[in-house]
Motif scaffolding. Structure first.
Motif, short mmCIF file in Angstrom:
data_model
loop_
_atom_site.label_atom_id
_atom_site.label_comp_id
_atom_site.label_asym_id
_atom_site.label_seq_id
_atom_site.Cartn_x
_atom_site.Cartn_y
_atom_site.Cartn_z
N MET A 102 -0.12 9.58 7.20
CA MET A 102 0.52 10.83 7.60
C MET A 102 -0.59 11.87 7.76
SD MET A 102 4.10 11.08 5.52
CE MET A 102 4.69 12.23 6.77
N LEU A 103 -0.51 12.63 8.83
CA LEU A 103 -1.60 13.54 9.18
C LEU A 103 -1.15 14.99 9.11
CD1 LEU A 103 -3.01 11.67 12.32
CD2 LEU A 103 -3.71 11.43 9.92
N ILE A 104 -1.93 15.79 8.38
CA ILE A 104 -1.69 17.23 8.31
C ILE A 104 -2.97 17.93 8.76
CG2 ILE A 104 -1.13 19.19 6.84
CD1 ILE A 104 0.37 17.35 5.00
N GLY A 105 -2.85 18.78 9.75
CA GLY A 105 -4.00 19.53 10.23
C GLY A 105 -3.92 20.97 9.80
N ALA A 106 -5.01 21.48 9.23
CA ALA A 106 -5.08 22.87 8.81
C ALA A 106 -5.92 23.65 9.81
CB ALA A 106 -5.67 22.98 7.41
N MET A 147 0.85 -1.20 0.00
CA MET A 147 0.00 0.00 0.00
C MET A 147 0.88 1.24 0.00
SD MET A 147 -2.97 1.03 2.74
CE MET A 147 -3.89 -0.45 2.35
N GLY A 148 0.57 2.23 -0.83
CA GLY A 148 1.38 3.42 -0.95
C GLY A 148 1.15 4.39 0.20
N LYS A 149 1.90 5.49 0.14
CA LYS A 149 1.81 6.50 1.18
C LYS A 149 0.49 7.27 1.07
CE LYS A 149 5.44 9.09 1.76
NZ LYS A 149 6.42 10.19 1.56
N ARG A 150 -0.23 7.35 2.19
CA ARG A 150 -1.50 8.07 2.22
C ARG A 150 -1.40 9.23 3.20
NH1 ARG A 150 -7.67 5.90 3.41
NH2 ARG A 150 -7.11 6.20 5.59
N VAL A 151 -1.87 10.39 2.76
CA VAL A 151 -1.88 11.57 3.61
C VAL A 151 -3.34 11.96 3.87
CG1 VAL A 151 -1.27 14.00 3.81
CG2 VAL A 151 0.33 12.41 2.73
N ILE A 152 -3.65 12.19 5.13
CA ILE A 152 -4.95 12.71 5.52
C ILE A 152 -4.78 14.18 5.89
CG2 ILE A 152 -6.86 12.58 7.16
CD1 ILE A 152 -6.85 10.16 5.48
N ILE A 153 -5.53 15.04 5.24
CA ILE A 153 -5.57 16.46 5.60
C ILE A 153 -6.88 16.72 6.33
CG2 ILE A 153 -5.65 18.84 4.77
CD1 ILE A 153 -4.11 17.92 2.29
N ALA A 154 -6.78 17.22 7.55
CA ALA A 154 -7.96 17.62 8.30
C ALA A 154 -8.09 19.14 8.21
CB ALA A 154 -7.87 17.17 9.75
N ALA A 155 -9.11 19.59 7.49
CA ALA A 155 -9.37 21.02 7.36
C ALA A 155 -10.37 21.45 8.44
CB ALA A 155 -9.88 21.34 5.96
N GLY A 156 -10.74 22.71 8.42
CA GLY A 156 -11.53 23.25 9.51
C GLY A 156 -13.02 23.28 9.28
N GLY A 157 -13.51 22.51 8.30
CA GLY A 157 -14.94 22.48 8.03
C GLY A 157 -15.67 21.45 8.88
N ARG A 158 -16.69 20.82 8.29
CA ARG A 158 -17.53 19.88 9.02
C ARG A 158 -16.74 18.60 9.33
NH1 ARG A 158 -21.85 20.06 5.74
NH2 ARG A 158 -21.11 18.35 4.45
N LEU A 159 -16.62 18.31 10.63
CA LEU A 159 -15.89 17.13 11.10
C LEU A 159 -16.71 16.43 12.18
CD1 LEU A 159 -12.33 18.72 11.35
CD2 LEU A 159 -12.94 16.84 9.83
N GLY A 160 -16.37 15.18 12.46
CA GLY A 160 -17.07 14.43 13.49
C GLY A 160 -16.36 13.11 13.72
N GLN A 161 -16.97 12.26 14.54
CA GLN A 161 -16.38 10.96 14.83
C GLN A 161 -16.13 10.15 13.57
OE1 GLN A 161 -15.10 9.94 17.62
NE2 GLN A 161 -14.50 7.96 16.71
N TRP A 162 -17.01 10.33 12.57
CA TRP A 162 -16.84 9.62 11.29
C TRP A 162 -15.46 9.90 10.69
CZ3 TRP A 162 -15.56 12.68 7.25
CH2 TRP A 162 -15.86 14.05 7.36
N ALA A 163 -14.98 11.15 10.88
CA ALA A 163 -13.69 11.53 10.31
C ALA A 163 -12.54 10.83 11.03
CB ALA A 163 -13.51 13.04 10.38
N ALA A 164 -12.62 10.75 12.34
CA ALA A 164 -11.57 10.07 13.10
C ALA A 164 -11.49 8.60 12.72
CB ALA A 164 -11.85 10.22 14.60
N GLU A 165 -12.63 8.00 12.40
CA GLU A 165 -12.66 6.58 12.07
C GLU A 165 -12.06 6.28 10.70
OE1 GLU A 165 -16.78 5.65 12.50
OE2 GLU A 165 -16.73 5.75 14.69
N LEU A 166 -11.85 7.31 9.86
CA LEU A 166 -11.23 7.10 8.56
C LEU A 166 -9.71 6.98 8.63
CD1 LEU A 166 -13.22 9.67 6.34
CD2 LEU A 166 -13.47 7.19 6.37
N ILE A 167 -9.14 7.42 9.74
CA ILE A 167 -7.69 7.50 9.87
C ILE A 167 -7.10 6.13 10.22
CG2 ILE A 167 -5.79 8.57 11.14
CD1 ILE A 167 -7.63 11.02 11.52
N ARG A 168 -6.07 5.74 9.46
CA ARG A 168 -5.38 4.48 9.68
C ARG A 168 -4.05 4.73 10.39
NH1 ARG A 168 -5.95 2.50 3.39
NH2 ARG A 168 -8.22 2.23 3.35
N PRO A 169 -3.52 3.68 11.06
CA PRO A 169 -2.28 3.88 11.85
C PRO A 169 -1.10 4.44 11.06
CG PRO A 169 -3.32 1.81 12.43
CD PRO A 169 -4.09 2.35 11.26
N LYS A 170 -0.94 4.08 9.78
CA LYS A 170 0.22 4.51 9.02
C LYS A 170 -0.01 5.79 8.22
CE LYS A 170 2.38 -0.04 8.57
NZ LYS A 170 2.94 -1.07 7.64
#
Length: 214
Positions: free
Chosen positions: A26-30, A1-24
């Motif tokens: 890379m996380l960028i928060g805006a 599996m290749g490198k995956r980056v999750i960008i969390a922006a400042g719009g609509r977020l919730g528990q559903w968003a946290a559940e999309l994140i996998r251990p490997k």
């Protein structure tokens, strides 16, 4: 599996968003998206923004939890916080970018974030905007569409250029063959898969592929 980056922006977020994140991932928060990550137990690899939507205490919590903290002036900048995060994500040369919190009450910001898909397409990086109700992608050629969990039953196709030509749909409830569609028409709204996997193919133009639910 290749490198995956999750960008969390400042719009609509919730528990559903946290559940999309996998251990490997890379996380960028805006901006406030970085605070969301920290509040849900994640340590952003990068936090970026002017942080004008958080308190000084929240800003410090983000700084302390992040691997890299990039602060910018809220006035003297040319890009939104989400685009700044997106550009940093591209520098990491990922195979896949998922943007959560890209859609919200500010339609101008939501639309601008959809337009970021153009940059990803130009770089050959798979990218999608994801929220509780929508998955938004962009193609200039061929794309497969599936919905294994049955979460997004509707598939709408909208041109991001004045015209899209050669549109062919296979595996859909309403198939098309070599069709041209133009901005301002609604023919290709609210289609649905008729098979486990469908294909969308175009000859020219840019086409938004939007999977959604009510």
């Amino acid at each position: 599996m290749g490198k995956r980056v999750i960008i969390a922006a400042g719009g609509r977020l919730g528990q559903w968003a946290a559940e999309l994140i996998r251990p490997k991932d890379m996380l960028i928060g805006a901006d406030r998206g970085a605070l969301f990550l920290v509040q849900h137990g994640f340590c952003p690899d990068i936090a970026v923004g002017d942080f004008d939507s958080v308190t000084p205490e929240e800003r410090e919590a983000v700084r302390s939890a992040s691997g890299r903290f990039v602060s910018c002036d809220p006035v003297l900048k040319d890009d939104t916080d989400t685009e700044l995060a997106f550009r940093l994500a591209l520098e990491l040369e990922p195979d896949d970018i998922r943007i959560i919190g890209a859609l919200g009450t500010r339609f101008d910001h939501s639309l601008a974030n959809v337009h970021l898909l153009v940059q990803a397409l130009e770089r050959g990086v798979a990218c999608r905007l994801v929220d509780e109700f929508n998955v938004i992608r962009l193609t200039d050629g061929r794309m497969t569409v599936d919905d294994p969990e049955g979460r997004y039953p509707y598939v709408s196709l909208l041109p991001l250029t004045p015209e899209v030509t050669g549109l062919t749909l296979r595996g859909f409830q309403y198939p098309l063959t070599n069709h041209a569609i133009r901005m301002g028409r609604t023919l290709t709204m609210s289609n649905a898969l008729a098979e486990p996997q469908g294909t969308v193919e175009i000859a020219s133009g840019l086409l938004l592929v939007i999977q959604s639910r009510d």
